[in-house]
Design a protein around this motif. Sequence first.
Motif, PDB file in Angstrom:
ATOM      1  N   MET A  62       0.847  -1.191   0.000  1.00  0.00           N
ATOM      2  CA  MET A  62       0.000   0.000   0.000  1.00  0.00           C
ATOM      3  C   MET A  62       0.884   1.243   0.000  1.00  0.00           C
ATOM      4  O   MET A  62       1.899   1.298   0.701  1.00  0.00           O
ATOM      5  N   PHE A  63       0.460   2.250  -0.793  1.00  0.00           N
ATOM      6  CA  PHE A  63       1.244   3.480  -0.917  1.00  0.00           C
ATOM      7  C   PHE A  63       0.339   4.697  -0.776  1.00  0.00           C
ATOM      8  O   PHE A  63      -0.797   4.705  -1.278  1.00  0.00           O
ATOM      9  N   LEU A  64       0.849   5.710  -0.117  1.00  0.00           N
ATOM     10  CA  LEU A  64       0.159   6.986   0.000  1.00  0.00           C
ATOM     11  C   LEU A  64       1.101   8.053  -0.545  1.00  0.00           C
ATOM     12  O   LEU A  64       2.194   8.259   0.009  1.00  0.00           O
ATOM     13  N   ASP A  65       0.706   8.687  -1.648  1.00  0.00           N
ATOM     14  CA  ASP A  65       1.588   9.661  -2.327  1.00  0.00           C
ATOM     15  C   ASP A  65       2.940   9.025  -2.663  1.00  0.00           C
ATOM     16  O   ASP A  65       4.007   9.610  -2.427  1.00  0.00           O
ATOM     17  N   LYS A  66       2.862   7.766  -3.149  1.00  0.00           N
ATOM     18  CA  LYS A  66       4.027   6.997  -3.592  1.00  0.00           C
ATOM     19  C   LYS A  66       4.977   6.588  -2.459  1.00  0.00           C
ATOM     20  O   LYS A  66       6.059   6.072  -2.703  1.00  0.00           O
ATOM     21  N   ILE A  67       4.551   6.812  -1.218  1.00  0.00           N
ATOM     22  CA  ILE A  67       5.345   6.412  -0.052  1.00  0.00           C
ATOM     23  C   ILE A  67       4.665   5.217   0.608  1.00  0.00           C
ATOM     24  O   ILE A  67       3.451   5.245   0.843  1.00  0.00           O
ATOM     25  N   PRO A  68       5.420   4.134   0.902  1.00  0.00           N
ATOM     26  CA  PRO A  68       4.806   2.957   1.533  1.00  0.00           C
ATOM     27  C   PRO A  68       4.076   3.323   2.827  1.00  0.00           C
ATOM     28  O   PRO A  68       4.590   4.069   3.658  1.00  0.00           O
TER      29      PRO A  68
ATOM     30  N   ASP B 147      -0.931 -15.976  -9.556  1.00  0.00           N
ATOM     31  CA  ASP B 147       0.170 -15.251 -10.200  1.00  0.00           C
ATOM     32  C   ASP B 147      -0.270 -13.992 -10.939  1.00  0.00           C
ATOM     33  O   ASP B 147       0.584 -13.274 -11.487  1.00  0.00           O
ATOM     34  N   ASP B 148      -1.569 -13.700 -10.954  1.00  0.00           N
ATOM     35  CA  ASP B 148      -2.017 -12.429 -11.537  1.00  0.00           C
ATOM     36  C   ASP B 148      -1.533 -11.268 -10.680  1.00  0.00           C
ATOM     37  O   ASP B 148      -1.410 -11.396  -9.448  1.00  0.00           O
ATOM     38  N   THR B 149      -1.249 -10.137 -11.322  1.00  0.00           N
ATOM     39  CA  THR B 149      -0.896  -8.915 -10.601  1.00  0.00           C
ATOM     40  C   THR B 149      -1.905  -7.828 -10.954  1.00  0.00           C
ATOM     41  O   THR B 149      -2.556  -7.887 -12.015  1.00  0.00           O
ATOM     42  N   LYS B 150      -2.012  -6.860 -10.086  1.00  0.00           N
ATOM     43  CA  LYS B 150      -2.966  -5.783 -10.343  1.00  0.00           C
ATOM     44  C   LYS B 150      -2.576  -4.558  -9.534  1.00  0.00           C
ATOM     45  O   LYS B 150      -2.094  -4.661  -8.404  1.00  0.00           O
ATOM     46  N   GLU B 151      -2.796  -3.396 -10.114  1.00  0.00           N
ATOM     47  CA  GLU B 151      -2.594  -2.121  -9.410  1.00  0.00           C
ATOM     48  C   GLU B 151      -3.900  -1.342  -9.469  1.00  0.00           C
ATOM     49  O   GLU B 151      -4.551  -1.279 -10.526  1.00  0.00           O
ATOM     50  N   PHE B 152      -4.265  -0.735  -8.344  1.00  0.00           N
ATOM     51  CA  PHE B 152      -5.515   0.030  -8.279  1.00  0.00           C
ATOM     52  C   PHE B 152      -5.457   0.969  -7.079  1.00  0.00           C
ATOM     53  O   PHE B 152      -4.540   0.897  -6.244  1.00  0.00           O
ATOM     54  N   SER B 153      -6.425   1.857  -7.008  1.00  0.00           N
ATOM     55  CA  SER B 153      -6.517   2.802  -5.879  1.00  0.00           C
ATOM     56  C   SER B 153      -7.853   2.627  -5.184  1.00  0.00           C
ATOM     57  O   SER B 153      -8.873   2.334  -5.831  1.00  0.00           O
ATOM     58  N   LEU B 154      -7.855   2.793  -3.876  1.00  0.00           N
ATOM     59  CA  LEU B 154      -9.090   2.748  -3.088  1.00  0.00           C
ATOM     60  C   LEU B 154      -9.122   3.930  -2.145  1.00  0.00           C
ATOM     61  O   LEU B 154      -8.088   4.286  -1.557  1.00  0.00           O
ATOM     62  N   ARG B 155     -10.282   4.538  -2.019  1.00  0.00           N
ATOM     63  CA  ARG B 155     -10.430   5.643  -1.060  1.00  0.00           C
ATOM     64  C   ARG B 155     -10.916   5.062   0.269  1.00  0.00           C
ATOM     65  O   ARG B 155     -11.948   4.371   0.329  1.00  0.00           O
ATOM     66  N   PHE B 156     -10.170   5.346   1.318  1.00  0.00           N
ATOM     67  CA  PHE B 156     -10.557   4.871   2.645  1.00  0.00           C
ATOM     68  C   PHE B 156     -11.654   5.777   3.210  1.00  0.00           C
ATOM     69  O   PHE B 156     -11.635   6.990   2.998  1.00  0.00           O
TER      70      PHE B 156
ATOM     71  N   HIS C 199     -12.497   5.833   9.000  1.00  0.00           N
ATOM     72  CA  HIS C 199     -11.713   4.607   9.147  1.00  0.00           C
ATOM     73  C   HIS C 199     -10.836   4.686  10.394  1.00  0.00           C
ATOM     74  O   HIS C 199     -10.330   5.752  10.742  1.00  0.00           O
ATOM     75  N   TYR C 200     -10.681   3.540  11.082  1.00  0.00           N
ATOM     76  CA  TYR C 200      -9.955   3.556  12.357  1.00  0.00           C
ATOM     77  C   TYR C 200      -8.485   3.907  12.200  1.00  0.00           C
ATOM     78  O   TYR C 200      -7.846   4.374  13.136  1.00  0.00           O
ATOM     79  N   GLN C 201      -7.904   3.680  10.992  1.00  0.00           N
ATOM     80  CA  GLN C 201      -6.520   4.088  10.749  1.00  0.00           C
ATOM     81  C   GLN C 201      -6.532   5.552  10.292  1.00  0.00           C
ATOM     82  O   GLN C 201      -6.676   5.850   9.108  1.00  0.00           O
ATOM     83  N   LYS C 202      -6.414   6.453  11.258  1.00  0.00           N
ATOM     84  CA  LYS C 202      -6.653   7.866  10.991  1.00  0.00           C
ATOM     85  C   LYS C 202      -5.674   8.471   9.987  1.00  0.00           C
ATOM     86  O   LYS C 202      -5.989   9.441   9.303  1.00  0.00           O
TER      87      LYS C 202
ATOM     88  N   GLY D 187     -10.074   8.747   4.767  1.00  0.00           N
ATOM     89  CA  GLY D 187     -10.495   9.761   3.816  1.00  0.00           C
ATOM     90  C   GLY D 187      -9.525   9.999   2.674  1.00  0.00           C
ATOM     91  O   GLY D 187      -9.712  10.937   1.890  1.00  0.00           O
ATOM     92  N   LYS D 188      -8.496   9.170   2.543  1.00  0.00           N
ATOM     93  CA  LYS D 188      -7.455   9.395   1.522  1.00  0.00           C
ATOM     94  C   LYS D 188      -7.452   8.273   0.482  1.00  0.00           C
ATOM     95  O   LYS D 188      -7.891   7.155   0.737  1.00  0.00           O
ATOM     96  N   ASP D 189      -6.936   8.605  -0.716  1.00  0.00           N
ATOM     97  CA  ASP D 189      -6.774   7.617  -1.781  1.00  0.00           C
ATOM     98  C   ASP D 189      -5.455   6.880  -1.577  1.00  0.00           C
ATOM     99  O   ASP D 189      -4.385   7.506  -1.530  1.00  0.00           O
ATOM    100  N   VAL D 190      -5.536   5.566  -1.455  1.00  0.00           N
ATOM    101  CA  VAL D 190      -4.351   4.738  -1.235  1.00  0.00           C
ATOM    102  C   VAL D 190      -4.142   3.853  -2.465  1.00  0.00           C
ATOM    103  O   VAL D 190      -5.092   3.246  -2.985  1.00  0.00           O
ATOM    104  N   ASP D 191      -2.898   3.806  -2.949  1.00  0.00           N
ATOM    105  CA  ASP D 191      -2.552   2.974  -4.106  1.00  0.00           C
ATOM    106  C   ASP D 191      -2.148   1.575  -3.647  1.00  0.00           C
ATOM    107  O   ASP D 191      -1.446   1.417  -2.652  1.00  0.00           O
TER     108      ASP D 191
END
Length: 427
Positions: free
Chosen positions: A170-176, A208-217, A221-224, A228-232
Amino acid sequence: MHSYKKLDKSQVEITITVAPEDYKKDLDAAAERLSRRAAIKGFRPGHVPYEVVKQQLGEVKIMEEALEKIIQRTYFAAVKEEKLETIGMPKINVVKMAPGNELVYQATVALLPKVTLPKLDAIKVERREPNVGETEVNKSLDELKKMQPKEIVKTGAAAKEDKVVIAMEMFLDKIPVEGGQAPSHQVYLNEPHYIPGLAEQLVGLKKDDTKEFSLRFPADHYQKHIAGKDVDFKIKVNEVFELQYADLDDAFAKNLGLESLTKLKELLTANLKKEAERQEDERMEAAILEELIEKTTFEEIPQILIDSEKRKMFYELKNDLDRRGITLEQYLNDIKKTEEQIFTDFTEGGVKRAKAALVSRQVAQENNIKVEPVELDKEIEAIKSAYPDDKNVEENLKKPEVIDTIAATVQNKKVVEFLKKAVLGSK
């Protein structure tokens, strides 16, 4: 000699005057204590005449040493004589202190506020009959069935009823994202996941399938730090499993120790009814207390009482975090708040809990509800039995403040039972 006047915020100021002859014994005891600590030439510690201590250290020093004992004795005597119900320790202001003269001091302390209860027949709470039918029993059976699935490796695409094991980043603004890396993360595609939307992204993928996508939390959400942010996401499917469940028949029941499916259903029905009744008891107790508080008249509640409840709430939060393996620092970092802000957030809850405690106490007083020694001993023994090898628990159970807390808990339980009978009996 003393006098007192009422202040705002349920406080009282007691002015206490102590004559020299009434504190002479305190001075003698103070001089003896000082002589044990101070090396006075020619005398053994603790065996120095008062006049010598006075000459060597000064009578003001003796007076200062005696002050705490004088105040303790005279303050509690004044409170008892006036029949004041105080909370916490007083704030002391010494007005006049000179050897050979009257000692005058003022003690400002909070009082238990006056509480006026409504008539119990004004409390309108009805018991709801718990409804446990075939739907609830079948749901429990289905949950039991899903607890023991057989997992079969699947080569095809993952379906909604399957389990998928993935490597996830998981990445937020390209940072793990901290804690967002998992080399072998299991996802049951037909169950709610702590990351909303993740399961839907995995349906249809194969090993063995791979996939990249974004989800908005979600914003709540309990992980403050990611709420409310888009996570890659970057994921790779390690394995797909088809979940196969046993048939709901007599053989299924026998695996659980029952002789037939009918007997299993009977047991589930009885357990569900018992649990529903327990939940209804809790709902009704809370409703009775809430309505009782709403219809009770309170004098202004002292801040010290509210703060005491807020501290209890804070310790309860910390203990809950400890049980879940989360440090207070991690929690505060996640929600982006300080301890002081958390304490402020507890204000509304602190007021409610203070009112609940005052109401419970008043009900107990007016109805002569007391904790008998045998009841207190039984509760203490139950706690010891629950922690048989814990020396800390054993030591804590000897402390007066801990015993007082246990007694208050037992009394509250008795008050709740009394209220339930009184309210339901008035219908």
